[in-house]
Structures are given as C-alpha cells and as structure tokens.
Motif scaffolding. Structure first.
Motif, PDB file in Angstrom:
ATOM      1  N   PRO A  65       0.806  -1.227   0.000  1.00 31.23           N
ATOM      2  CA  PRO A  65       0.000   0.000   0.000  1.00 31.23           C
ATOM      3  C   PRO A  65       0.843   1.283   0.000  1.00 31.23           C
ATOM      4  O   PRO A  65       2.015   1.261   0.368  1.00 31.23           O
ATOM      5  CB  PRO A  65      -0.780  -0.082   1.323  1.00 31.23           C
ATOM      6  CG  PRO A  65      -0.645  -1.478   1.791  1.00 31.23           C
ATOM      7  CD  PRO A  65       0.629  -2.018   1.225  1.00 31.23           C
ATOM      8  N   SER A  66       0.208   2.368  -0.404  1.00 31.33           N
ATOM      9  CA  SER A  66       0.885   3.678  -0.411  1.00 31.33           C
ATOM     10  C   SER A  66      -0.154   4.783  -0.551  1.00 31.33           C
ATOM     11  O   SER A  66      -1.162   4.611  -1.227  1.00 31.33           O
ATOM     12  CB  SER A  66       1.851   3.767  -1.597  1.00 31.33           C
ATOM     13  OG  SER A  66       2.334   5.084  -1.758  1.00 31.33           O
ATOM     14  N   MET A  67       0.105   5.913   0.061  1.00 26.84           N
ATOM     15  CA  MET A  67      -0.652   7.123  -0.245  1.00 26.84           C
ATOM     16  C   MET A  67       0.314   8.167  -0.818  1.00 26.84           C
ATOM     17  O   MET A  67       0.228   8.554  -1.978  1.00 26.84           O
ATOM     18  CB  MET A  67      -1.340   7.705   0.996  1.00 26.84           C
ATOM     19  CG  MET A  67      -2.113   8.979   0.667  1.00 26.84           C
ATOM     20  SD  MET A  67      -3.115   9.605   2.010  1.00 26.84           S
ATOM     21  CE  MET A  67      -1.972  10.683   2.849  1.00 26.84           C
ATOM     22  N   ARG A  68       1.288   8.569  -0.005  1.00 26.36           N
ATOM     23  CA  ARG A  68       2.189   9.666  -0.381  1.00 26.36           C
ATOM     24  C   ARG A  68       3.045   9.350  -1.605  1.00 26.36           C
ATOM     25  O   ARG A  68       3.167  10.171  -2.516  1.00 26.36           O
ATOM     26  CB  ARG A  68       3.110  10.027   0.804  1.00 26.36           C
ATOM     27  CG  ARG A  68       2.428  10.847   1.863  1.00 26.36           C
ATOM     28  CD  ARG A  68       2.935  10.487   3.241  1.00 26.36           C
ATOM     29  NE  ARG A  68       2.396   9.197   3.621  1.00 26.36           N
ATOM     30  CZ  ARG A  68       1.267   9.037   4.329  1.00 26.36           C
ATOM     31  NH1 ARG A  68       0.648  10.080   4.798  1.00 26.36           N
ATOM     32  NH2 ARG A  68       0.779   7.830   4.591  1.00 26.36           N
ATOM     33  N   THR A  69       3.623   8.163  -1.614  1.00 29.74           N
ATOM     34  CA  THR A  69       4.547   7.844  -2.707  1.00 29.74           C
ATOM     35  C   THR A  69       3.806   7.774  -4.030  1.00 29.74           C
ATOM     36  O   THR A  69       4.253   8.308  -5.044  1.00 29.74           O
ATOM     37  CB  THR A  69       5.268   6.514  -2.407  1.00 29.74           C
ATOM     38  OG1 THR A  69       5.862   6.627  -1.112  1.00 29.74           O
ATOM     39  CG2 THR A  69       6.327   6.201  -3.444  1.00 29.74           C
ATOM     40  N   ARG A  84       7.336  -0.442  -5.821  1.00 28.26           N
ATOM     41  CA  ARG A  84       7.328  -0.515  -4.351  1.00 28.26           C
ATOM     42  C   ARG A  84       7.264  -1.972  -3.941  1.00 28.26           C
ATOM     43  O   ARG A  84       6.341  -2.694  -4.307  1.00 28.26           O
ATOM     44  CB  ARG A  84       6.147   0.245  -3.755  1.00 28.26           C
ATOM     45  CG  ARG A  84       5.947  -0.107  -2.281  1.00 28.26           C
ATOM     46  CD  ARG A  84       5.065   0.839  -1.533  1.00 28.26           C
ATOM     47  NE  ARG A  84       5.778   2.072  -1.222  1.00 28.26           N
ATOM     48  CZ  ARG A  84       5.417   2.916  -0.245  1.00 28.26           C
ATOM     49  NH1 ARG A  84       4.373   2.664   0.503  1.00 28.26           N
ATOM     50  NH2 ARG A  84       6.106   4.020  -0.036  1.00 28.26           N
ATOM     51  N   GLU A  98      10.214   2.628  -2.714  1.00 26.25           N
ATOM     52  CA  GLU A  98      10.534   2.019  -1.411  1.00 26.25           C
ATOM     53  C   GLU A  98      10.714   0.539  -1.650  1.00 26.25           C
ATOM     54  O   GLU A  98       9.800  -0.159  -2.087  1.00 26.25           O
ATOM     55  CB  GLU A  98       9.478   2.246  -0.321  1.00 26.25           C
ATOM     56  CG  GLU A  98       9.952   1.692   1.033  1.00 26.25           C
ATOM     57  CD  GLU A  98       9.072   2.073   2.223  1.00 26.25           C
ATOM     58  OE1 GLU A  98       8.144   2.898   2.071  1.00 26.25           O
ATOM     59  OE2 GLU A  98       9.330   1.538   3.305  1.00 26.25           O
ATOM     60  N   HIS A 119      14.405   3.769   1.067  1.00 24.56           N
ATOM     61  CA  HIS A 119      13.284   4.564   0.545  1.00 24.56           C
ATOM     62  C   HIS A 119      13.863   5.909   0.059  1.00 24.56           C
ATOM     63  O   HIS A 119      13.690   6.944   0.700  1.00 24.56           O
ATOM     64  CB  HIS A 119      12.262   4.771   1.658  1.00 24.56           C
ATOM     65  CG  HIS A 119      10.926   5.272   1.195  1.00 24.56           C
ATOM     66  ND1 HIS A 119      10.638   5.586  -0.122  1.00 24.56           N
ATOM     67  CD2 HIS A 119       9.778   5.526   1.893  1.00 24.56           C
ATOM     68  CE1 HIS A 119       9.386   6.000  -0.204  1.00 24.56           C
ATOM     69  NE2 HIS A 119       8.844   5.975   1.000  1.00 24.56           N
ATOM     70  N   GLN A 149      11.815   9.203  -0.338  1.00 19.69           N
ATOM     71  CA  GLN A 149      11.512   9.783   0.972  1.00 19.69           C
ATOM     72  C   GLN A 149      12.731  10.535   1.507  1.00 19.69           C
ATOM     73  O   GLN A 149      12.622  11.677   1.978  1.00 19.69           O
ATOM     74  CB  GLN A 149      11.121   8.669   1.953  1.00 19.69           C
ATOM     75  CG  GLN A 149      10.843   9.155   3.367  1.00 19.69           C
ATOM     76  CD  GLN A 149       9.587   9.997   3.456  1.00 19.69           C
ATOM     77  OE1 GLN A 149       8.525   9.580   3.033  1.00 19.69           O
ATOM     78  NE2 GLN A 149       9.689  11.208   4.000  1.00 19.69           N
ATOM     79  N   CYS A 160       8.167  10.107   8.407  1.00 19.85           N
ATOM     80  CA  CYS A 160       7.822   9.910   6.992  1.00 19.85           C
ATOM     81  C   CYS A 160       6.319   9.760   6.765  1.00 19.85           C
ATOM     82  O   CYS A 160       5.848   9.933   5.644  1.00 19.85           O
ATOM     83  CB  CYS A 160       8.561   8.694   6.444  1.00 19.85           C
ATOM     84  SG  CYS A 160       8.119   7.160   7.301  1.00 19.85           S
ATOM     85  N   LEU A 161       5.564   9.407   7.811  1.00 20.48           N
ATOM     86  CA  LEU A 161       4.126   9.101   7.719  1.00 20.48           C
ATOM     87  C   LEU A 161       3.918   7.830   6.871  1.00 20.48           C
ATOM     88  O   LEU A 161       4.702   7.615   5.950  1.00 20.48           O
ATOM     89  CB  LEU A 161       3.314  10.260   7.150  1.00 20.48           C
ATOM     90  CG  LEU A 161       3.388  11.596   7.915  1.00 20.48           C
ATOM     91  CD1 LEU A 161       2.461  12.623   7.229  1.00 20.48           C
ATOM     92  CD2 LEU A 161       3.034  11.440   9.377  1.00 20.48           C
ATOM     93  N   PRO A 162       2.926   7.017   7.147  1.00 17.38           N
ATOM     94  CA  PRO A 162       1.912   7.203   8.180  1.00 17.38           C
ATOM     95  C   PRO A 162       2.493   6.996   9.584  1.00 17.38           C
ATOM     96  O   PRO A 162       3.431   6.228   9.755  1.00 17.38           O
ATOM     97  CB  PRO A 162       0.876   6.119   7.861  1.00 17.38           C
ATOM     98  CG  PRO A 162       1.636   5.051   7.152  1.00 17.38           C
ATOM     99  CD  PRO A 162       2.705   5.746   6.374  1.00 17.38           C
ATOM    100  N   ARG A 173       7.579  15.552  -0.988  1.00 16.56           N
ATOM    101  CA  ARG A 173       7.735  14.330  -1.775  1.00 16.56           C
ATOM    102  C   ARG A 173       7.510  14.612  -3.270  1.00 16.56           C
ATOM    103  O   ARG A 173       8.102  13.979  -4.133  1.00 16.56           O
ATOM    104  CB  ARG A 173       6.755  13.253  -1.280  1.00 16.56           C
ATOM    105  CG  ARG A 173       7.021  12.733   0.134  1.00 16.56           C
ATOM    106  CD  ARG A 173       8.290  11.906   0.184  1.00 16.56           C
ATOM    107  NE  ARG A 173       8.258  10.859  -0.811  1.00 16.56           N
ATOM    108  CZ  ARG A 173       7.710   9.657  -0.625  1.00 16.56           C
ATOM    109  NH1 ARG A 173       7.208   9.344   0.553  1.00 16.56           N
ATOM    110  NH2 ARG A 173       7.711   8.761  -1.592  1.00 16.56           N
TER     111      ARG A 173
END
Ligand code: CP
Length: 323
Positions: A47-51, A111, A143, A148, A151, A279-281, A307
């Motif tokens: 999973p990913s949101m930001r990347t 990823r 990542e 990563h 990041q 880096c979040l989450p 990012r």
C-alpha cells in the motif's frame, strides 16, 4: 542525470538534486513538456498514499503520463526463482512479465517491502534487481526492501529549507530516534535516512535506539550511535522519529514495554527547539504524541508535501537521461 534511482548511490551530485527539487517547488510547471509522450508505470506490491500520489503529480507536472498497477491486488501471482517448475500458484515468471512492462513504459517505479523473515534475500534486494535486469528500462524505487530514497531526498530537502530559515552558522544536530510500534516494521526508512544524511555530510548525526535495534552499519557508518535517547536529544535541531524492527534478530519487534521511547513535548525541552520529522503514516500516541504532531515543531506535512518536488527532480534527471 542518472538512469536508475534505487538508492543514494545513484546520485552523483546531491546538492544539485536538492536545488532542482527546490526550483520545482518554486515553479512546479518549470518543464511541462520534458516528459511529453513518455509513460511511467507505478507498480505497487504494497500500500501507499504519499509515494503513489506525489509521484503521479510529479510526472504530471513534467507532462508525463503515469499508470498505477496495484500488482498485489490486480496482478497475476509472480514467480521469481530461476529454473522454477511453475506447477504451483504462481502464474507467470518475472522473466516474462518484466520485459512486457518494459515495452509499455519508459520508466518503471516499484514498491516492494521486505518479507522480514529472510535477511539475506531482503538485503540483496532480490525483487528490485530482478525487475531492473529484465525490464530493460530505467527503474525508480518507490521504497524497496532496504531503502526509501524518494523519501530521503524529500527529508534532506525539508532540512535544507529549515536551515535557510534558521541559520545559526553551526552544523545542525540531526537525531534519528527509534520509536515504539505495535508491529514489526522494515528498516528501510531508517537505513535510507541514515545513508542520505551521511552522504549529505552537513550535520552532526546521532542515531538512538534501544539495545538490539542496531541498524546495518553499511547505512549508519559515520553516525554517532547511542542507546540513551535523552543524551541523543540534547541540543538537537532536528529529530526524525521512526520505528524499525531488529536487524540483528531479523524482523523481530521489541518485547516488553517500550512506550517510554515515544517522543513527547516534554522530551523536546532538552533540544534546540528541534523540528520533528516522520515519513508518515504515523501511529499517534504510540510513536509520537498528539501534542508534538499538532505543535509548530512538527514538519511532517511539509515533509510529505516535499515528496512531490523530490520525485519531480528525480524523474526529470531520469527523463533527461533517456531523451
Ligand atoms: N512515506 C511514505 O512512503 O508514505 P506512503 O507509504 O503513504 O507512500
């Protein structure tokens, strides 16, 4: 210019790369046609949101089309073993799938998290290198099992921006502190941050963690390392908070109560008004307290915003290399 972006080792001039990222932040549509007619495939095994979103926005700013493929959910199960007799549940071999992706795309982003059971396989970056070998096109890490880099570039950019605002004339003290978590996490972000800060070379860099959570020295060499968090935080200018599982006792999480490693506002009193990064989450009130995350000391949103500019600088270097 570089062909692949898999770790800091692909970067020949970090200062220039950071400047490029800053210039995209100042003018996001500076080169709106650099990627015209080009496509990037973004393969997610995790999973990913930001990347995912920052890389798509970066590609769009360069006029490049991006296509996301959540291969873990939507793809055929893939075989990676050379010489495998494929009579199990894997449907296609990487040696067949990767060249197809190389036909569809100009750049491939991947990823792939570590399994955290086989240290040697994870640290050899087996899956990433299989793709690099068989696609025939440039590969950017979104990542991987051990690092990563997108990041980390955003992290260095974030620190550089702050230094412009609060220049004291002395080297900043940057601290990477281990934080508690409810499940075992990869070492990637901590490894990557360590090797980027070491390569950047503009800080006094300290890493602090409980005994047994030493990172691979291949990434940390050059940093001062202590198991005393209080001592590490003294006079810090930047505190990067992150959990990681054990490298030595591979993939194991801490036993017992480690909640006293959570970063709180009280602990920040010993610092030099340190800015706090993650880096979040992030797990609120486990890794970092609400009061820190909601305070002016927190840089986490700015860091995540950066990012985009990091990805845009990286993609433009890769595009220039293939044009
Ligand atoms: N920091 C980071 O990589 O976030 P995502 O996992 O949401 O992409």
């Amino acid at each position: 210019m570089f062909r692949n972006f898999l770790s800091v080792k692909d970067v020949t001039n970090m200062e220039l790369l950071v400047q490029q990222a800053m210039s995209y932040k100042a003018q996001q549509l500076k080169r709106p046609t650099l990627g015209a007619g080009k496509k990037i495939g973004l393969l997610f095994f995790n999973p990913s949101m930001r990347t995912r979103l920052s890389t798509q926005i970066a590609a769009s700013n360069l006029g490049m089309e991006s296509i996301v493929y959540n291969i873990d959910k939507e793809g055929w199960k893939m075989e990676f073993e050379d010489g495998a007799i494929m009579n199990g549940d894997a449907v296609e071999h990487i040696k067949d799938a990767a060249p197809v992706l190389g036909q569809y795309f100009d750049i491939l982003g991947i990823r792939t998290f570590p399994g955290l059971t086989d240290r040697e396989a994870d640290y050899q970056e087996t899956l990433l290198h299989h793709f690099k070998k068989h696609t025939g096109i440039p590969v950017v890490s979104l990542e991987s099992a051990t690092v990563h880099p997108l990041q980390s570039l955003a992290d260095i950019l974030t620190i550089e921006e702050q230094l412009k605002l609060r220049s004291t004339g002395k080297k900043p003290k940057v601290v990477l502190t281990w934080a508690p978590h409810i499940k075992p996490l990869p070492q990637c972000v901590a490894n990557s941050f360590s090797e980027w800060v070491n390569a950047w070379g503009k800080s006094d860099f300290v890493i602090t963690h409980p005994p047994g959570f030493e990172l691979d020295t291949a990434f940390t060499n050059g940093a001062q390392i202590t198991t005393n968090q209080e001592e590490a935080l003294a006079d810090a200018d930047f505190v990067y908070v992150k959990n990681w599982s054990s490298f030595e006792n591979y993939g194991q999480m801490a036993t017992g109560d480690t909640s006293d490693w959570m970063l709180t506002l009280d602990k920040l009193k010993a610092t030099h008004d340190a800015k706090v990064m993650h880096c979040l989450p992030v797990r609120r009130n486990v890794e970092l307290s609400d009061e820190v995350l909601d305070s002016p000391y927190s840089l986490v949103s700015q860091q995540a915003g950066n990012r985009v500019w990091a990805a845009q600088a990286v993609l433009s270097n890769m595009l220039e290399n293939i044009l």
